[in-house]
Design a protein around this motif. Structure first.
Motif, short mmCIF file in Angstrom:
data_model
loop_
_atom_site.label_atom_id
_atom_site.label_comp_id
_atom_site.label_asym_id
_atom_site.label_seq_id
_atom_site.Cartn_x
_atom_site.Cartn_y
_atom_site.Cartn_z
N PRO A 125 22.88 45.92 49.80
CA PRO A 125 24.19 45.28 49.94
C PRO A 125 24.72 44.74 48.61
N VAL A 126 26.02 44.84 48.44
CA VAL A 126 26.67 44.33 47.23
C VAL A 126 27.71 43.30 47.66
N ARG A 127 27.55 42.08 47.15
CA ARG A 127 28.52 41.02 47.42
C ARG A 127 29.35 40.76 46.16
N ARG A 128 30.63 40.73 46.35
CA ARG A 128 31.53 40.39 45.25
C ARG A 128 32.22 39.09 45.67
N VAL A 129 31.73 37.95 45.16
CA VAL A 129 32.20 36.64 45.59
C VAL A 129 33.63 36.39 45.14
N ILE A 130 34.43 35.82 46.05
CA ILE A 130 35.81 35.43 45.74
C ILE A 130 35.84 33.91 45.63
N THR A 131 36.17 33.41 44.48
CA THR A 131 36.27 31.96 44.32
C THR A 131 37.60 31.46 44.88
N SER A 132 37.66 30.18 45.19
CA SER A 132 38.90 29.59 45.70
C SER A 132 40.02 29.71 44.69
N ASP A 133 39.71 29.52 43.41
CA ASP A 133 40.73 29.63 42.36
C ASP A 133 41.30 31.04 42.30
N GLU A 134 40.41 32.05 42.37
CA GLU A 134 40.87 33.43 42.31
C GLU A 134 41.73 33.76 43.52
N LEU A 135 41.27 33.34 44.71
CA LEU A 135 42.01 33.63 45.93
C LEU A 135 43.37 32.95 45.90
N SER A 136 43.40 31.71 45.46
CA SER A 136 44.68 30.98 45.36
C SER A 136 45.64 31.71 44.43
N GLN A 137 45.13 32.16 43.29
CA GLN A 137 45.98 32.87 42.34
C GLN A 137 46.51 34.17 42.93
N ARG A 138 45.64 34.90 43.63
CA ARG A 138 46.06 36.17 44.22
C ARG A 138 47.12 35.96 45.31
N ILE A 139 47.00 34.88 46.07
CA ILE A 139 47.99 34.58 47.09
C ILE A 139 49.34 34.28 46.44
N GLN A 140 49.33 33.55 45.34
CA GLN A 140 50.56 33.20 44.64
C GLN A 140 51.20 34.42 43.97
N GLU A 141 50.38 35.41 43.60
CA GLU A 141 50.88 36.56 42.84
C GLU A 141 51.13 37.79 43.71
N ARG A 142 51.26 37.59 45.01
CA ARG A 142 51.36 38.76 45.90
C ARG A 142 52.57 39.64 45.63
N ASP A 143 53.64 39.07 45.14
CA ASP A 143 54.82 39.89 44.85
C ASP A 143 54.56 40.84 43.68
N ALA A 144 53.72 40.40 42.74
CA ALA A 144 53.44 41.22 41.56
C ALA A 144 52.21 42.11 41.75
N VAL A 145 51.19 41.58 42.41
CA VAL A 145 49.94 42.31 42.62
C VAL A 145 49.68 42.40 44.11
#
Length: 462
Positions: A125-145
């Protein structure tokens, strides 16, 4: 040239999916070992176990219903440079972990390549951890990414329009997974639609209310467990009912394996394309609103005979229909109700995507996805419409009246209580109170109508 995908479940060969692109012809053949297994089950009722060739259209409809919709489908197609109408290519690209038990892998695989597919599914198994900071940034950048794309790879292979992500939840830790592990939850951020603010809270409230109703009344109408987290943006985690996490005895929060179970939605169960998920499948404009070939309550109830326990399934469908009306969930369509697939038949899956859409008022579409009789709007519901629903679905009017009464009375008690939860903050509290007020108004209205349903004579519908 005919292309092939190997279909497997828990590393067991299920069969081969074939596709002839020039003729747009699909085929599926179950593996001999799968057919001999006592635990074998079909992909969908329209692709039954056996040696008879299945219809190309049924295979294509089953596959197409596995794919994302709307912007998520556009993203998956554009990221991989394939047409969004190329169902086979998209299933090959996204088919490692769709809804249900099956994986679709290894384009044009040789027998040796099939062995590699099995190894891929069982490797470490391979786990790629998502930090809260990364997730927050991705949510804010949804229009661009685009939100489904992580590390240059589309991480969504589930139907639906709303932004979501498949994640492994281990206590507070969220991860993207590869190899032998599967996701255990769906993660939803808030909607970007200004007409439906705080949609995460709306769904959390409605799903929590449904769970309380089920426990209080012992309805046999479970809802998928949900959790509201803040990172600080609110996100909703929905436990997948087609996944069973096996945890470590030494470290209880650690998932050591994830079993996959097979589920299909109503469109797949009825052998309909996803474009038929609304009863008015052509739309609601004046010239076509009379066309009602999509998923309806009447069609849903035709599935009862395929259920493991038909009597329980019938009651489930009655209560599911009443709950959507109480909630004002106008988006309760054919892809928002699913069934577990067992060797001996189907069984209703836990409820999901419960939202009080109509509580937002006139800024959203108020028409229900499926009509109660001929009534699509909640304000059009009359004793006649409810009796019409009963007769079309083979439900005794007395039973329908009793179910409406007990569920409506429970809603009047539970909705205001849940709306006072301190888990909701700021403007969220105003929304849940607004939803609670809507639910109570619906409940009081239905309590007035219920006693009159039995007075409507069946002869009126002849």
């Amino acid at each position: 040239m005919t292309h092939v995908l190997h279909v497997s479940a828990d590393s067991a060969a299920v069969g081969q999916l074939s596709y002839e692109p020039r003729d747009n012809r699909y085929g599926f053949e179950y593996a001999d070992a799968w057919l001999r297994s006592m635990s074998a089950f079909y992909l969908t009722p329209a692709i039954p176990l056996g040696l008879a060739p299945c219809r190309s259209e049924s295979v294509q409809r089953f596959l197409e219903n596995l794919l994302p919709e709307g912007r998520a489908l556009d993203i998956a197609a554009a990221t991989n440079q394939v047409s969004k109408n190329n169902t086979f290519a998209l299933v090959q690209l996204l088919g490692k972990e769709p809804v249900g038990a099956f994986s679709f892998l290894a384009l044009d695989a040789t027998p040796g390549e099939a062995a590699r597919v099995t190894a891929e599914q069982t490797r470490e198994p391979v786990r790629r951890v998502i930090t809260s900071d990364e997730l927050s940034q991705r949510i804010q950048e949804r229009d661009a990414v685009p939100f489904p794309v992580w590390d240059g790879k589309v991480r969504l292979s589930l139907a639906g329009y709303q932004d979501k992500l498949q994640v492994l939840v281990e206590g507070p830790k969220l991860s993207l997974v590869d190899g032998a592990l599967s996701s255990t939850h769906l993660l939803k951020p808030d909607s970007r639609n200004p007409r439906t603010p705080h949609l995460v809270v709306n769904e959390h409230f409605c799903m929590s209310l449904a769970a309380r109703l089920d426990r209080t009344l012992k309805l046999g109408l479970p809802a998928a467990p949900v959790e509201l987290r803040r990172i600080p943006e609110p996100i909703l985690l929905i436990e997948r009912f087609d996944r069973l996490a096996i945890h470590s005895t030494e470290h209880p929060s650690e998932v050591i394996a994830v079993r996959r179970t097979h589920v299909i939605d109503a469109c797949q169960a009825l052998d309909l394309p996803s474009t038929f998920k609304y009863e008015r499948n052509i739309g609601m404009s004046r010239d076509v609103r009379h066309i009602r070939d999509g998923v309806s309550f009447e069609q849903l109830f035709t599935l009862v005979d395929q259920m493991l326990t038909p009597a329980k399934a019938r009651v489930y469908l009655i209560r599911w229909a009443i709950l959507q009306l109480l909630l004002g969930n106008s988006d309760a369509h054919g892809k928002n109700i699913s069934f577990h697939v067992h060797p001996a038949g189907l069984a209703p899956a836990p409820m999901y995507d419960l939202v009080s859409v109509n509580a937002y008022g006139d800024q959203v579409e108020q028409s229900m996805a499926m009509a109660y009789g001929d009534a699509f709007l909640p304000e059009e519901i009359t004793p006649y419409a409810l009796a019409d629903f009963a007769y079309r679905t083979g439900t005794p009017t007395g039973q329908l009246a009793r179910e409406i009464t007990r569920m409506a009375r429970a809603v009047l008690l539970l909705a205001p209580e849940l709306a006072a939860w301190d888990i909701y903050v700021g403007e969220e509290r105003n929304l849940v109170r607004q939803i609670s007020d809507y639910l109570c108004a619906q409940a009081n209205h239905l309590l007035v109508l219920a006693p009159e349903v039995q007075k409507v004579k069946k002869a009126m519908f002849a």
